[in-house]
Design a protein around this motif. Structure first.
Motif, PDB file in Angstrom:
ATOM      1  N   SER A 133       0.880  -1.205  -0.032  1.00  0.00           N
ATOM      2  CA  SER A 133       0.030  -0.039  -0.066  1.00  0.00           C
ATOM      3  C   SER A 133       1.083   1.387  -0.037  1.00  0.00           C
ATOM      4  N   GLN A 134       1.952   1.350   0.821  1.00  0.00           N
ATOM      5  CA  GLN A 134       2.761   2.365   0.901  1.00  0.00           C
ATOM      6  C   GLN A 134       3.560   2.743  -0.509  1.00  0.00           C
ATOM      7  N   LEU A 135       3.872   1.723  -1.019  1.00  0.00           N
ATOM      8  CA  LEU A 135       4.583   1.913  -2.536  1.00  0.00           C
ATOM      9  C   LEU A 135       3.435   2.422  -3.504  1.00  0.00           C
ATOM     10  N   GLN A 136       2.417   2.242  -3.246  1.00  0.00           N
ATOM     11  CA  GLN A 136       1.266   3.120  -4.087  1.00  0.00           C
ATOM     12  C   GLN A 136       1.150   4.304  -3.770  1.00  0.00           C
ATOM     13  N   GLU A 137       1.496   4.634  -2.536  1.00  0.00           N
ATOM     14  CA  GLU A 137       0.817   6.142  -1.973  1.00  0.00           C
ATOM     15  C   GLU A 137       2.021   6.967  -1.766  1.00  0.00           C
ATOM     16  N   ASN A 138       3.253   6.461  -1.431  1.00  0.00           N
ATOM     17  CA  ASN A 138       4.319   7.263  -0.751  1.00  0.00           C
ATOM     18  C   ASN A 138       5.502   7.130  -2.025  1.00  0.00           C
ATOM     19  N   PRO A 139       5.722   8.124  -2.784  1.00  0.00           N
ATOM     20  CA  PRO A 139       6.604   7.845  -3.724  1.00  0.00           C
ATOM     21  C   PRO A 139       8.270   8.320  -3.255  1.00  0.00           C
ATOM     22  N   ASN A 140       7.964   8.764  -2.066  1.00  0.00           N
ATOM     23  CA  ASN A 140       9.594   8.990  -1.457  1.00  0.00           C
ATOM     24  C   ASN A 140      10.006   7.638  -0.531  1.00  0.00           C
ATOM     25  N   LEU A 141       9.127   6.861  -0.619  1.00  0.00           N
ATOM     26  CA  LEU A 141       9.727   5.548   0.402  1.00  0.00           C
ATOM     27  C   LEU A 141      10.762   4.971  -0.458  1.00  0.00           C
ATOM     28  N   LEU A 142      11.888   4.544   0.122  1.00  0.00           N
ATOM     29  CA  LEU A 142      12.747   3.607  -0.433  1.00  0.00           C
ATOM     30  C   LEU A 142      12.679   2.313   0.534  1.00  0.00           C
ATOM     31  N   ILE A 143      13.216   1.080  -0.292  1.00  0.00           N
ATOM     32  CA  ILE A 143      13.492  -0.039   0.142  1.00  0.00           C
ATOM     33  C   ILE A 143      14.886  -0.474  -0.016  1.00  0.00           C
ATOM     34  N   LEU A 144      15.461  -0.779   1.295  1.00  0.00           N
ATOM     35  CA  LEU A 144      17.145  -1.456   1.246  1.00  0.00           C
ATOM     36  C   LEU A 144      16.803  -2.794   1.513  1.00  0.00           C
ATOM     37  N   ASP A 145      17.523  -3.440   0.604  1.00  0.00           N
ATOM     38  CA  ASP A 145      17.451  -4.775   0.274  1.00  0.00           C
ATOM     39  C   ASP A 145      18.835  -5.353   0.758  1.00  0.00           C
ATOM     40  N   ILE A 146      18.989  -5.842   1.957  1.00  0.00           N
ATOM     41  CA  ILE A 146      20.107  -6.201   2.814  1.00  0.00           C
ATOM     42  C   ILE A 146      20.836  -7.599   2.573  1.00  0.00           C
ATOM     43  N   ARG A 147      19.953  -8.341   1.651  1.00  0.00           N
ATOM     44  CA  ARG A 147      20.587  -9.810   1.482  1.00  0.00           C
ATOM     45  C   ARG A 147      21.742  -9.605   0.715  1.00  0.00           C
ATOM     46  N   GLU A 148      22.478 -10.627   0.588  1.00  0.00           N
ATOM     47  CA  GLU A 148      23.771 -11.010  -0.124  1.00  0.00           C
ATOM     48  C   GLU A 148      23.304 -11.425  -1.448  1.00  0.00           C
ATOM     49  N   PRO A 149      24.177 -11.141  -2.405  1.00  0.00           N
ATOM     50  CA  PRO A 149      23.837 -11.105  -3.852  1.00  0.00           C
ATOM     51  C   PRO A 149      23.455 -12.409  -4.360  1.00  0.00           C
ATOM     52  N   TYR A 150      23.987 -13.444  -3.913  1.00  0.00           N
ATOM     53  CA  TYR A 150      23.361 -14.724  -4.292  1.00  0.00           C
ATOM     54  C   TYR A 150      21.928 -15.001  -4.032  1.00  0.00           C
ATOM     55  N   GLU A 151      21.496 -14.152  -2.794  1.00  0.00           N
ATOM     56  CA  GLU A 151      20.241 -14.267  -2.587  1.00  0.00           C
ATOM     57  C   GLU A 151      19.158 -13.429  -3.660  1.00  0.00           C
ATOM     58  N   TRP A 152      19.546 -12.467  -4.196  1.00  0.00           N
ATOM     59  CA  TRP A 152      19.088 -11.530  -5.064  1.00  0.00           C
ATOM     60  C   TRP A 152      18.553 -12.453  -6.222  1.00  0.00           C
ATOM     61  N   THR A 153      19.305 -13.531  -6.702  1.00  0.00           N
ATOM     62  CA  THR A 153      18.963 -14.136  -7.765  1.00  0.00           C
ATOM     63  C   THR A 153      17.851 -14.999  -7.587  1.00  0.00           C
ATOM     64  N   ARG A 154      17.626 -15.373  -6.501  1.00  0.00           N
ATOM     65  CA  ARG A 154      16.410 -16.336  -5.960  1.00  0.00           C
ATOM     66  C   ARG A 154      15.049 -15.620  -5.881  1.00  0.00           C
ATOM     67  N   ALA A 155      15.151 -14.477  -5.143  1.00  0.00           N
ATOM     68  CA  ALA A 155      13.942 -13.574  -5.016  1.00  0.00           C
ATOM     69  C   ALA A 155      14.362 -12.091  -4.974  1.00  0.00           C
ATOM     70  N   PHE A 156      13.408 -11.400  -5.712  1.00  0.00           N
ATOM     71  CA  PHE A 156      13.964 -10.019  -5.824  1.00  0.00           C
ATOM     72  C   PHE A 156      12.589  -9.128  -6.095  1.00  0.00           C
ATOM     73  N   LEU A 157      12.336  -8.183  -5.340  1.00  0.00           N
ATOM     74  CA  LEU A 157      11.288  -7.181  -5.431  1.00  0.00           C
ATOM     75  C   LEU A 157      11.676  -6.249  -6.611  1.00  0.00           C
ATOM     76  N   GLN A 158      11.064  -6.341  -7.675  1.00  0.00           N
ATOM     77  CA  GLN A 158      11.451  -5.461  -8.750  1.00  0.00           C
ATOM     78  C   GLN A 158      10.411  -4.340  -8.810  1.00  0.00           C
ATOM     79  N   HIS A 159      11.005  -3.214  -8.206  1.00  0.00           N
ATOM     80  CA  HIS A 159      10.429  -2.045  -8.090  1.00  0.00           C
ATOM     81  C   HIS A 159      11.413  -0.749  -8.323  1.00  0.00           C
TER      82      HIS A 159
END
Length: 116
Positions: free
Chosen positions: A14-40
């Motif tokens: 909901s916040q991603l739809q309403e708040n254009p200033n919100l940022l998300i910091l994904d702190i997982r390691e690179p090998y994890e990004w290939t398994r699941a990633f929020l494309q936004h």
């Protein structure tokens, strides 16, 4: 350290739809990004290992402002809880942990993100 405030996967969606200033910091390691990633466009990836090695200097420029609304995510929400609490202790003011991590987001909001 006090536990950071949390945001649920549905609240984040909901916040991603309403708040254009919100940022998300994904702190997982690179090998994890290939398994699941929020494309936004709001998602910035920075491994926790880099943050541990370089502190706030490792943060992307968009996140260096302590007033920046920020959600931290990892796989299940434990590492992100630690990083969110640490950022709050460093003076950031609007930092939230994604409860259940990217796994919960994939299960509750968008299965195309991936589950591992």
């Amino acid at each position: 350290m006090n536990p950071p405030p949390e945001i649920t996967p549905l609240e984040l969606y909901s916040q991603l739809q309403e708040n254009p200033n919100l940022l998300i910091l994904d702190i997982r390691e690179p090998y994890e990004w290939t398994r699941a990633f929020l494309q936004h466009p709001a998602v910035l990836a920075l491994p926790m290992s880099e943050l541990a090695a370089h502190g706030v200097d490792a943060l992307p420029p968009l996140i260096r402002e302590p007033q920046q609304p920020l959600v931290i995510l990892c796989h299940h929400g434990e590492r992100s809880r630690v990083v969110a609490a640490w950022l709050l202790a460093q003076g950031w003011q609007q930092v939230y942990n994604l409860r259940g991590g990217i796994d919960a987001y994939a299960r509750q909001v968008d299965g195309s993100v991936g589950i591992y």
